[in-house]
Design an enzyme around this catalytic site. Structure first.
Site, short mmCIF file in Angstrom:
data_model
loop_
_atom_site.label_atom_id
_atom_site.label_comp_id
_atom_site.label_asym_id
_atom_site.label_seq_id
_atom_site.Cartn_x
_atom_site.Cartn_y
_atom_site.Cartn_z
CG ASP A 236 24.76 26.59 -23.04
OD1 ASP A 236 24.75 27.32 -24.05
OD2 ASP A 236 25.02 27.01 -21.89
CG ASN B 283 35.03 32.80 -18.93
OD1 ASN B 283 36.14 32.29 -19.03
ND2 ASN B 283 34.13 32.75 -19.87
CG ASP C 27 40.25 30.22 -23.49
OD1 ASP C 27 39.05 30.55 -23.53
OD2 ASP C 27 41.16 30.94 -23.94
CG ASP D 272 28.52 28.77 -22.82
OD1 ASP D 272 27.81 29.12 -23.80
OD2 ASP D 272 28.13 28.84 -21.64
#
Ligand SMILES: Nc1nc2c(ncn2[C@@H]2O[C@H](COP(=O)(O)OP(=O)(O)OP(=O)(O)O)[C@@H](O)[C@H]2O)c(=O)[nH]1
Length: 319
Positions: free
Chosen positions: A179, A187, A196, A223
């Site tokens: 993770d 982000n 991305d 994620d």
């Protein structure tokens, strides 16, 4: 008949036959359009099917010494590495029972000797084209479109399959859940396209950490990634996890006017000795639990769960 060009370009045909004259006849029919290889016995054939690049289609005789075509076809269809290669039987046996047996063990087509060249070429082209379409549909159903690794559906199916396989062969199985740390910060500060790109880079690193056909990496959440390692020796766990962390540490920090953002991740690994009394969900929960510990205790690290086995699996694995 016009053979679709995309079906014939560079496709590899493997001929398996114990009679050299038969191989030469088929080879001369096909060599202008295809890359043709051949095997005169089933041992060589089995090896060629597992070598890269694999054949795109197999033409197989049935009556052969040692292991016949039906047996070899069954073996190839039961093996995840060779399962998807279409197999056409070419045989002198012309009874309906023989043909039915061929289809029952997994062939896509059955031709009776003597073969007619035009028909053989047409059937090969058709099966190559159908196989390409099937693989394309599978990619749509099973691939994460952003990172191009497997999606959660594929992960679930593969975990079930590998769990059953490791139970049957008494092999340990490792499950690694990965993770990204504070991904929301990346982000929010650098935008979703940078986010991305981070996901794609991590997917590439994880893909490089798997080396065996039964292993896989999948994106199972926003994620979150999961990796399956079959027949995994517990002593390799630390090295595997550390090498992933080391590769991620090499990714340069992302910068903007406000500052620098270093991508890190946390990982939880469980190593299980599957048996009929345990469940792949146990492995998932165990890995998730230790991942949670990593997140609580500072991130950018990995944690291993204690190897798990029941009395039954302990006896089977360590006898
Ligand atoms: N760029 C991008 N972001 C995604 C995608 N899918 C999910 N996310 C984002 O991933 C972030 C996941 O954040 P969280 O799971 O809350 O956790 P985190 O910020 O990584 O924090 P920790 O897990 O506690 O370290 C959210 O901001 C989601 O919007 C995606 O496809 N692309």
């Amino acid at each position: 008949m016009d053979i679709p060009q995309e079906a014939v370009q560079r496709a590899r045909v493997l001929i398996i036959d114990d009679e050299a004259s038969q191989i030469m006849t088929i080879r001369s029919t096909l060599h202008a359009d295809y890359e043709v290889s051949f095997a005169c016995n089933t041992d060589d054939a089995y090896k060629l099917c597992h070598q890269f690049p694999q054949p795109d289609i197999i033409l197989m005789d049935i009556v052969m010494p040692k292991c016949n075509g039906y047996q070899l076809c069954s073996m190839l269809k039961a093996d995840a590495v060779t399962h998807d290669i279409p197999i056409i039987f070419i045989s002198g046996n012309e009874s309906a029972e023989d043909m039915a047996k061929g289809f029952n063990v997994g062939c896509v087509d059955y031709l009776v000797k003597p073969i007619r060249q035009t028909e053989l070429k047409a059937r090969i082209a058709t099966h190559l084209s159908l196989n390409r379409q099937t693989r394309a549909l599978e990619r749509l159903a099973y691939q994460d479109p952003l990172t191009l690794v497997a999606n959660r559906r594929k992960f679930n199916e593969t975990l079930q399959r590998e769990w059953a396989r490791c139970t049957r062969y008494h092999q340990p199985l490792a499950l690694l859940i990965v993770d990204l740390d504070d991904f929301k910060v990346i982000n929010d500060n650098l935008g979703h396209s940078v986010g991305d790109q981070c996901l794609t880079t991590v997917a590439g690193i994880l893909r490089n950490s798997i080396h065996r056909p039964g292993d896989m990496v999948a994106r199972i959440g926003g994620d979150e990634f999961a990796l399956i390692f079959s027949d995994f020796e517990p002593c390799a766990a630390e090295t595997k996890c550390q090498s992933i962390l080391d590769s991620v540490a090499l990714i340069p920090p992302q910068k903007n006017a406000q500052g620098e953002y270093k991508l890190t991740l946390s990982m939880g690994m469980s190593i299980m000795y599957p048996d009929t009394k345990s469940d792949s969900f146990d492995a998932f929960q165990a890995a998730d639990r230790v991942l949670y510990e990593c997140k609580k205790s500072g991130k950018n690290r990995y944690e291993l769960s204690k190897p798990y086995y029941t009395t039954e699996s302990k006896l089977a694995h360590f006898k």
